[in-house]
Every structure is written in structure tokens, then in C-alpha cells.
Design an enzyme around this catalytic site. Structure first.
Site, short mmCIF file in Angstrom:
data_model
loop_
_atom_site.label_atom_id
_atom_site.label_comp_id
_atom_site.label_asym_id
_atom_site.label_seq_id
_atom_site.Cartn_x
_atom_site.Cartn_y
_atom_site.Cartn_z
N GLU A 1 0.80 -1.31 0.10
CA GLU A 1 -0.09 -0.18 -0.08
C GLU A 1 0.88 1.16 0.00
OE1 GLU A 1 -0.62 -2.66 1.83
OE2 GLU A 1 -2.68 -3.23 1.72
N PHE B 1 -11.41 -7.45 14.06
CA PHE B 1 -10.32 -8.00 13.06
C PHE B 1 -10.17 -6.58 11.96
CE2 PHE B 1 -9.23 -10.23 9.17
CZ PHE B 1 -7.88 -10.79 9.48
N GLN B 2 -9.08 -6.61 11.94
CA GLN B 2 -8.57 -5.60 10.81
C GLN B 2 -9.09 -4.03 11.24
OE1 GLN B 2 -8.54 -7.67 7.23
NE2 GLN B 2 -6.52 -7.98 7.30
N LYS C 1 -17.53 -1.19 5.52
CA LYS C 1 -17.83 -2.19 4.62
C LYS C 1 -19.45 -2.01 4.25
CE LYS C 1 -17.37 -6.92 2.97
NZ LYS C 1 -16.94 -8.40 3.47
N MET D 1 24.29 9.13 2.91
CA MET D 1 23.94 10.78 3.62
C MET D 1 24.29 10.56 5.26
SD MET D 1 23.70 13.49 3.30
CE MET D 1 22.75 14.46 1.79
C1 LIG Z 1 12.33 5.91 5.75
C2 LIG Z 1 13.43 6.78 5.98
N1 LIG Z 1 14.30 6.08 6.93
C3 LIG Z 1 15.57 6.74 7.29
C4 LIG Z 1 15.75 7.94 6.72
C5 LIG Z 1 17.11 8.34 7.10
N2 LIG Z 1 17.81 8.65 6.05
C6 LIG Z 1 18.08 9.67 5.31
S1 LIG Z 1 19.23 9.56 4.05
C7 LIG Z 1 19.47 7.96 4.54
C8 LIG Z 1 20.41 7.08 3.82
C9 LIG Z 1 19.99 6.86 2.15
O1 LIG Z 1 20.85 6.05 1.92
P1 LIG Z 1 20.98 5.68 0.36
O2 LIG Z 1 19.69 5.35 0.01
O3 LIG Z 1 21.63 4.46 0.16
O4 LIG Z 1 21.23 6.62 -0.46
P2 LIG Z 1 22.80 7.55 -0.38
O5 LIG Z 1 22.69 8.80 0.86
O6 LIG Z 1 23.71 6.53 -0.08
O7 LIG Z 1 22.81 8.13 -1.85
C10 LIG Z 1 18.80 7.48 5.62
C11 LIG Z 1 19.00 6.36 6.27
C12 LIG Z 1 14.86 8.27 5.86
N3 LIG Z 1 15.21 9.67 5.24
N4 LIG Z 1 13.86 7.81 5.34
#
Ligand SMILES: Cc1ncc(C[n+]2csc(CCOP(=O)(O)OP(=O)(O)O)c2C)c(N)n1
Lengths: 165, 572
Positions: free
Chosen positions: B62, B124-125, B174, B486
Site C-alpha cells: 500500500e 478484526f483488521q 464495508k 548521507m
Molecule cells: C524511511 C526513512 N528512513 C530513514 C531515513 C534516514 N535517512 C536519510 S538519508 C539515509 C541514507 C540513504 O541511503 P541511500 O538510499 O543508500 O542513499 P545515499 O545517501 O547513499 O545516496 C537515511 C537512512 C529516511 N530519510 N527515510
């Protein structure tokens, strides 16, 4: 500074949650919130007392105004208005000291609305300082229970300063 | 508000709630729904089975459905629609709804709910999805009477798409979908608390014009509001009239072409040095459809301290929320700008800013966006530049979140609005791939790229199945640094290189993953192979996963450390 906001909202389910949630989420300080129907059954009126500086109140008002259920919002603080609160106090009242309590009740133009074996319930309305005063005057007898409605308010006369969005 | 609706027949028929829902969606012009079935929406799915004029896309999660609806909406300006069952189906929408809310994207999310008689019993749900989503929707409904259904849908679309757009949720028990009533699409809407500001305050517009002509060092700062109000032309005209340099928030990318001289690129944490210096030294910051988010302003008490601030926003609550505004202009960006442009043109107002332009040109010269090239090593910035070059800047670019997103924002030049699609306010990893599905559904002929990180792509990679099933020729460019780049960058710079849980070992082989789904995968390890791989992917009608191997230590620069002033940049 405390501001009193009069908020007319649509009488739909979930409105109170939306308003209360907004305050909680955005970290605004809500002092009291009183809700009831108006003469129009589709509209409820909330009186909200908020504490904050002008910037905070402006944000609160704008954020409230943004809610789709909010029809009209007036900050009463900037104009002449009447406000009231109601309190019910249950105090210890052995028959021997009831006379004393009744005197206090008279002075504040309050009413005794129930008498139990050793307690009485007193009802009072007035502005916040009067309510505070009666509460402290009764404290020495031993307060068993207190309930306050929170402030309700209405502007005097016809003119209302609507909050400009 | 429509006065008469063509689908109101003379003799109203009795229809089930599910039939009413689909008729109403068709009346709203909905062409595609992204969804996932379940017990409480079975009557709706049965109706979808019979419906010819609306396409339903079965996503694999979803969250994929709601992001796809979001991507559809961002790229078209039309509302995106998603559908999920009660309980887990509904809660799986939450991230996507929050994402759309933060970026003001019009979405209508429809959720099934347990039958009315079972409500409130932990059935449920059952999940109180209206309660869960109240803080992240513009509005939400629980339909308690089938007679309300048509009105609710009509209102929902109106609310989602007008004013400041946003997600609206409709929760339908529903029994409401099987009960019958006359189908009457309400001819008008009664929302006394929903005020749309249609007038422009001309006095304020005049004040703004006067401030503009007096300014010596002005900058325009544009945001997503310019794109959602369709005001790019007006921005172009404003620039033509004043020549004021322009910078944008991440959400404002594409509002004005990146390749124009007046464009300074992005402002803020990973903005260009020249944009950040310009805003910092400016004497007039003109915010247009932006919300002065903390990623942009940096330390607030040092942002624009020498500047007058003019702010246009459709949402009055945004004005003065983060920065003190000298000239507030509440209203629709397009309408306000039209009035402002008239005044500037009629009065021949043009600020004298030659020395300022010179100063900015010097900054541009001295501190360009740059990266080091190393022979034999693929630089992510180079990959992004090549995507631009290979598509003439005409592709729809979706991004994930992290370094990949910032490199895309820095190095892909957007030439028109609505084709740079990214999760700004919430920063949702896993957004890009499903958003790309929504974009490609809306623009079947367009080239669509999802610029991804190896971490983010794994957050919704199940959607490759949806992509292949629907023959969507989406191209995924993974900038694969084998790390949560990042986060690692922050650990390196601010946490003594304590690389706590950012190394992505145990990754799948993305080429085999593509293969497993019936897409095409290519691993690219040399700079000279970048362009041919891109060309192959673009020209093929198949979905591609391009796994570009890059170094873990590559960083996004410039960078304003969190909580610092924006003139305080690392690596500029
Ligand atoms: C759902 C979610 N969980 C955690 C984060 C925290 N977060 C921001 S950037 C990042 C790293 C992203 O890694 P990647 O997708 O490999 O991209 P890169 O920075 O290496 O280009 C994280 C964990 C987020 N933004 N969104």
C-alpha cells in the site's frame, strides 16, 4: 499574556479532536477549553484560553482558522467582553460549621446546591478571580472535590473583531 | 463549485455505495487508482471488476500505492487516488499520506473500514485510520451513512485540490459499500469553514513593488507553491521585469529553468555557495510559495537579518511562522504575481542592481558547484549530468532520499515545472520508485528516471513487480555506494567516523534482482560505460535497473552543518 478565543465550529464528529490535537502537536499552551452548542444546532462554540505572546497567538489563530471545521474565530481579548466560569466545590461541612460556610457562600453570592451527611456542594459562577477567591476561602474547611467548567466568554454589544486571515 | 452536474439523471437510480464511489470518481475525472484489495474493500473491488473507464493498478504494497498516487499528482497537477483495505492496508498508507501532506500534494486516499456495527470493538483488521491520520491530512472523513457518500467524495476532491493542496482521507465501512441509495451528485458544496481567498490585497502589492524597486541586493526565493499554482510564467515575467536573481527550495526546483542566467540553483543545507551567500547578504528576500523550512534557512536568527522579507503564500499560517515578514501577501501565488507584475510594468519599476549582479557573478565564478574527477572512478555527479545530457533535460526525474537526492537536485538541470519529483518535507526513503510508477502512468511516452541510493531502493523494491506487470519502461539509476551514504556523511563529519550501522552488506545483486522481476539489469563500473548504459535504457521499452558503482566516501558539498548560518559551508 492570556488570550480568550471564541471559535465557532461545525458540529461534526471529530472536531474537538482536531482542535485539541492541533494544540498538542504544535506545542501551544492551552489553559482551558469549553465547548457547547449554539442557537444553531449545526454549529458549536468553543471558548479557548491560550497563553502566549502576540506571535504565538497569531500562529494559533491562523492554524485554527485553517481547520476546515472552523467557521469563525474571534480574539475577544482585544475588545470588551464578558466572561464567566462555573465551579462546583464539595467541602467538609459538619453540621456545626455549616453556618460559617453559608456566610462565605452569601458573600460570594454563590449557592449551596446539595447537602450530604458531612459535606455540602457549592455552585458559583463568576470571572476567574472570583472563582479563585471562593475556592481559597473554602479551602480551610477541607475541599473534597472541585470541578470547573473553564471559561466561556462573549463580546459586548454588536461589534466583533474577526481575526483577519 | 459546479452548479449543475451532467451525471445527475432526471430519475435518480438506487445504487450501492461501491457503485456510487466509482461513479463519483469518474465524475471527478479520475483515470487511474493505485490500490491493494482486502476483505473490507471487496465490494469496491467487485465494482472495479465491472468498471471500464478507470484503470486500477495493483501495487505490491500500500505504501507503493500512495506514493504512486503522489507521483501521479505531482507530475500532472491532478489529484492522485489510492485505495486500501482496513487495518493494515490503511496503516500502510500512513507514511505516504504524511509525505503528501508535507509537500502539499493533492491525494484522495480511500480506505475500507470494518462494518459500522463492528466499529470501536477492536474488530478484526480495525484501525482508527481517521484518528491516526488527522495530523497528516488536510481533512478526513468516516462515512457513516451511504447517503453522505457522494457528497463526501465531492467535498474530498474539492478540498484536496483547492487552496493549499493536500491529502484527504475517506474511510468507508464495508456495509456502506453494499447499502443502496439514490445517487445524487451534490450540485454545490457547503463548507462554511473552508474559505478560499480569491482577492489580492493591492495595497500590499504596491508596498512590495516599492520595496523591490528600492532594493539594492534582492533575491527571489521560490518554492513548491509556485509549481502547484502554475505560476512559472509569472515568475518568468517577474524576472524579465526586474532581473532579480532567483534561488529555490528543493520543492521549487523546476519553477524557473535551471539553465537561465538569473537562476542560482538551490538554497540551504546543500544549496550552492552563491545562492547561500546571496541570501545571506541580501537586503530583500522575496519568498514566493515557500515555507522557510529549516533545511533552507539554517540558523534562523542569522537568516536574512539585513533583509526586508516579502512573503507570498496561499496559506496565511505560513506567513510569519518561521521568519518575521515585513510585507505579507496572503493569496494564490499566480494571482498575486500577476498583480505585482502589472504594477511593476505600469510604473516602470526596475531595481538598480548591477553591482549586486556583479557580486553574484564573482561568487559564481569563485565557488561553482564542483566535484573531483578521478580516472577510472564513476562519480555520482557525473552520472546525474549524463542523465541530463542523454535526455536533453526532458526526462521526469524522481529521486529517493539521501545523497542521491541532493546530487540529483544539484546536477540535473530542470527546465520546466513538475518534472523533478522528490520527497521534500518528509524525506521519505522508498518514495522514488513508486512515485516513478505514478509519473509513468500519467505520461506513458515520457522518459522516467528514478535516481536512487542502494539503501532507499530496497525500501520499496517490491514495486519492480508492478512496473514489469504494467510494462512501464522506468529507468532506475542506483548510485550504489554500498552504504547509507548521507547518514555516513554525517557520521564522518560530525561523529568521529563512527560508522554505526550504515554499511549495506548483504545487498542483493541488483542485476539479478532486475532479472528476477523480468526487468533488465546492468552493472556499470567504469565512467566510459555510463553513457552507453543510459542510452540503452532510454531507448528500450523495458524497465531497467542501472547499478552504478560509486565510492562510499563521496560527499555532498557544499554543506551547511545543521544549526549553522547558511554562509557557513563545508566544501564550497
Ligand atoms: C524511511 C526513512 N528512513 C530513514 C531515513 C534516514 N535517512 C536519510 S538519508 C539515509 C541514507 C540513504 O541511503 P541511500 O538510499 O543508500 O542513499 P545515499 O545517501 O547513499 O545516496 C537515511 C537512512 C529516511 N530519510 N527515510
Amino acid at each position: 499574556m492570556k488570550h480568550t478565543l471564541a471559535v465557532n465550529v461545525e458540529n461534526r464528529p471529530g472536531v474537538l479532536t482536531r482542535i485539541a490535537g492541533l494544540f498538542a502537536r504544535r506545542g501551544y499552551n492551552i489553559d482551558s477549553l469549553a465547548v457547547g452548542k449554539t442557537d444553531n444546532p449545526l454549529i458549536s462554540r468553543m471558548t479557548i484560553v491560550v497563553d502566549g505572546d502576540d506571535r504565538v497567538i497569531e500562529q494559533v489563530s491562523k492554524q485554527l482558522y485553517k481547520l476546515i471545521d472552523v467557521i469563525k474565530l474571534t480574539d475577544l481579548t482585544t475588545e470588551e467582553y464578558v466572561d464567566r466560569e462555573m465551579i462546583l466545590i464539595k467541602v467538609n461541612a459538619d453540621p456545626a460549621i455549616r453556618g460559617e460556610i453559608m456566610q462565605i457562600v452569601d458573600i460570594f453570592r454563590a449557592r449551596i446546591v446539595d447537602i450530604g451527611k458531612n459535606t455540602v456542594i457549592i455552585e458559583a459562577t463568576g470571572d476567574e478571580s472570583k472563582i479563585n477567591a471562593i475556592e481559597s476561602a473554602l479551602r480551610p474547611f477541607g475541599i473534597k472535590e472541585v470541578v470547573r467548567t473553564g471559561r466561556i466568554a462573549m463580546s459586548r454589544g454588536l461589534k466583533n473583531k474577526n481575526y483577519k486571515s | 463549485m459546479t452548479s449543475k452536474n451532467p451525471i445527475n439523471t432526471a430519475q435518480p437510480e438506487e445504487l450501492t455505495g461501491a457503485q456510487i464511489l466509482l461513479k463519483a470518481l469518474a465524475a471527478e475525472g479520475v483515470e487511474v487508482i493505485f490500490g491493494y484489495p482486502g476483505g473490507q474493500v471487496l465490494p469496491i473491488y467487485d465494482e472495479i471488476y465491472r468498471t471500464k473507464n478507470i484503470t486500477h493498478i495493483l501495487t505490491r504494497h500500500e505504501q507503493g500505492a500512495v506514493h504512486a498516487a503522489d507521483g501521479y499528482a505531482r507530475s500532472t497537477g491532478k489529484p492522485g487516488v489510492c485505495l486500501a483495505t482496513s487495518g493494515p492496508g490503511a496503516t500502510n498508507l500512513v507514511t505516504g499520506i504524511a509525505n503528501a501532506y508535507m509537500d502539499s500534494v493533492p491525494i484522495v486516499a480511500i480506505t475500507g473500514q470494518v462494518p459500522s456495527a463492528l466499529l470501536g470493538r477492536d474488530s478484526f483488521q480495525e484501525a482508527d485510520i481517521v484518528g491516526i491520520t488527522t495530523p497528516i491530512t488536510k481533512y478526513s472523513y468516516l462515512v457513516k451513512d451511504v447517503k453522505d457518500l457522494a457528497r463526501v467524495i465531492h467535498e474530498a476532491f474539492h478540498i484536496a485540490t483547492t487552496g493549499r493542496p493536500g491529502p484527504v482521507l475517506i474511510d468507508i465501512p464495508k456495509d456502506i459499500t453494499t447499502e443502496k441509495t439514490e445517487f445524487i451528485y451534490p450540485p454545490s458544496l457547503e463548507l462554511p469553514g473552508y474559505r478560499l481567498k480569491s482577492t489580492v490585497n493591492l495595497e500590499q502589492v504596491n508596498k512590495a513593488a516599492e520595496a523591490i524597486v528600492k532594493a539594492k541586493q534582492p533575491v527571489l526565493f521560490v518554492g513548491g507553491g509556485v509549481i502547484s499554482s502554475g505560476a512559472s510564467e509569472e515568475i518568468g515575467k517577474l524576472i524579465e521585469l526586474t532581473d532579480i536573481p532567483l534561488t529555490y527550495s528543493l520543492m521549487g526546483k523546476g519553477a524557473f529553468p535551471d539553465n537561465r542566467e538569473q537562476c542560482l540553483g538551490m538554497l540551504g543545507m546543500h544549496g550552492t555557495a552563491y545562492a547561500n551567500y546571496a541570501a545571506y547578504e541580501s537586503d530583500l528576500i522575496f519568498g514566493i510559495g515557500v515555507r522557510f523550512d529549516d533545511r533552507v534557512t539554517g540558523r534562523l536568527d542569522t537568516f536574512g537579518t539585513q533583509a526586508k522579507i516579502i512573503h507570498i503564500d496561499i496559506d496565511p499560517a505560513e506567513i510569519g511562522k518561521n521568519v518575521q515578514v515585513d510585507i505579507p501577501l496572503a493569496g494564490d501565488v499566480k494571482k498575486v504575481l500577476q498583480e505585482l507584475n502589472k504594477v511593476l510594468e505600469n510604473k516602470g519599476y526596475r531595481p538598480a542592481i548591477e553591482p549586486w549582479k556583479q557580486k553574484i557573478a564573482e561568487w559564481k565564478n569563485k565557488y561553482p558547484l564542483k566535484y573531483e574527477t578521478v580516472p577510472g572512478v564513476i562519480k555520482p555527479q557525473f552520472v546525474v549530468e549524463q542523465i541530463y545530457a542523454a535526455t536533453n533535460g526532458e526526462a521526469y526525474i524522481c529521486t529517493e532520499v539521501g545523497q542521491n537526492q541532493m546530487w540529483a537536485a544539484q546536477y540535473y538541470s530542470s527546465l520546466k515545472p513538475r518534472n523533478f519529483i522528490t520527497s521534500g518535507g518528509l524525506g521519505t526513503m522508498g518514495f522514488g520508485l513508486p512515485a516513478a510508477m505514478g509519473v509513468q502512468m500519467a505520461h506513458p511516452e515520457a522518459v522516467v528516471f528514478n535516481i536512487a541510493g542502494d539503501g532507499s531502493i530496497q525500501m520499496n523494491s517490491q514495486e519492480f513487480a508492478t512496473i514489469v506487470q504494467n510494462k512501464l519502461p522506468i529507468n532506475v539509476a542506483i548510485l550504489n555506494n554500498h552504504t547509507l551514504g548521507m547518514v555516513r556523511q554525517w557520521q564522518e563529519l560530525f561523529f568521529d567516523k563512527h560508522y554505526s550501522h550504515t554499511s549495506m552488506t548483504g545487498q542483493p545483486d541488483f542485476v539479478k534482482l532486475a532479472d528476477a522481476y523480468g526487468a533488465v539489469g546492468l552493472r556499470v563500473e567504469k565512467p566510459e560505460d555510463v553513457r552507453p548504459a543510459l542510452e540503452e535504457a532510454i531507448s528500450s521499452p523495458k524497465a531497467y535497473i542501472l547499478d552504478f558503482i560509486i565510492e562510499a566516501d563521496e560527499k555532498v558539498y557544499p554543506m551547511v552543518p545543521a544549526g549553522c548560518s547558511i554562509n557557513n559551508m563545508l566544501g564550497r
